[in-house]
Design an enzyme around this catalytic site. Structure first.
Site, PDB file in Angstrom:
ATOM      1  N   SER A 150       0.792  -1.155  -0.085  1.00 48.81           N
ATOM      2  CA  SER A 150      -0.096   0.128   0.011  1.00 48.81           C
ATOM      3  C   SER A 150       0.713   1.318   0.125  1.00 48.81           C
ATOM      4  CB  SER A 150      -0.975  -0.001   1.091  1.00 48.81           C
ATOM      5  OG  SER A 150      -0.137   0.278   2.356  1.00 48.81           O
ATOM      6  N   LYS A 188       1.820   4.501   7.331  1.00 49.06           N
ATOM      7  CA  LYS A 188       0.869   5.604   6.342  1.00 49.06           C
ATOM      8  C   LYS A 188       1.431   6.757   6.541  1.00 49.06           C
ATOM      9  CE  LYS A 188      -1.871   2.421   5.212  1.00 49.06           C
ATOM     10  NZ  LYS A 188      -1.070   1.170   5.265  1.00 49.06           N
TER      11      LYS A 188
END
Length: 229
Positions: A150, A188
């Site tokens: 991701s 993230k």
């Protein structure tokens, strides 16, 4: 390999499909695993989907398909696709006096794997990683092995080692290790929006994750990347 909860959920879904041909509801999954909320089920399913153990069938509600079962079963000591960071894990200082030169090699704690995908259960690792001093700045550092895709658009690939500066504060737009609900962690981009925190992936295939500010705690920010060939 899977974490205990991932393994339990995968087996439960597989048994339900074999017995009735219908995927269990999120409520059934929550009760079977003894979780307090359905949000934990959503995260576990996303983790299993990212690891290609299950897939969601399009245009059908509650439709899941088990693609495979783990060959080696459960391995709690070194789970796949999870962060091995614990909030109380001590991190050794990498800088001493006198300061190391850029030619020095430093050994920093390697706390296991961190998901570059859906956040999943945090666990604790015990090994170390040798890192060129030139890749690190001042302060305390630790390393995490990246698992998942991701963050690929940020140049962070599956199998890379993220070098993390230990800190509890970070600015908007920085890549951080975010601990969610004091038990799950993920790598993230950080964005703060009043009482909400948004954790953004660097891959259009994944959705941002939004939490209340009290549900997320910063455990470090990315200081460098190490890739072995």
């Amino acid at each position: 390999m899977l974490t205990q909860k991932q393994h339990e959920l995968l087996c439960f879904i597989d048994e339900k499909l074999k017995d009735s041909g219908v995927s269990p509801s999120f409520e059934e999954m929550k009760e079977a695993l003894g979780l307090k909320s359905k949000s934990g089920i959503h995260r576990l399913i996303s983790a299993l989907e990212e690891r290609h153990f299950i897939r969601r069938l399009p245009n059908r509600a509650r439709a899941l398909e088990v693609l495979k079962l783990p060959e080696g079963g459960l391995h709690e000591a070194e789970p796949s696709n999870v962060v091995a960071l614990h909030p109380e894990t001590p991190v050794r200082e990498v800088a001493s006096s006198p300061a190391p030169s850029n030619d020095d090699i430093l050994e920093i704690p390697l706390h296991g794997r961190i998901a570059a995908g859906a956040p999943i259960e945090a666990m604790e690792g015990q090994s170390a990683l040798s890192v060129p001093a030139a890749l690190l700045g001042p302060g305390e550092h630790y390393a995490l092995e990246v698992s998942g895709d991701s963050m690929i658009d940020a140049g962070i690939l599956d199998g890379d080692y993220a070098l993390i500066q230990k800190t509890e504060v970070a600015r908007d737009g920085e890549i951080v290790v975010a601990l969610v609900h004091e038990e799950e962690a993920t790598l993230k981009y950080l964005h703060k929006d009043g009482v909400r925190v948004r954790l953004d992936p660097a891959n259009a295939a994944y959705e941002p994750q939004i939490y209340g500010a009290g549900e997320v705690r910063i455990q470090g920010k990315m200081a460098g990347l190490l890739r072995r060939y």
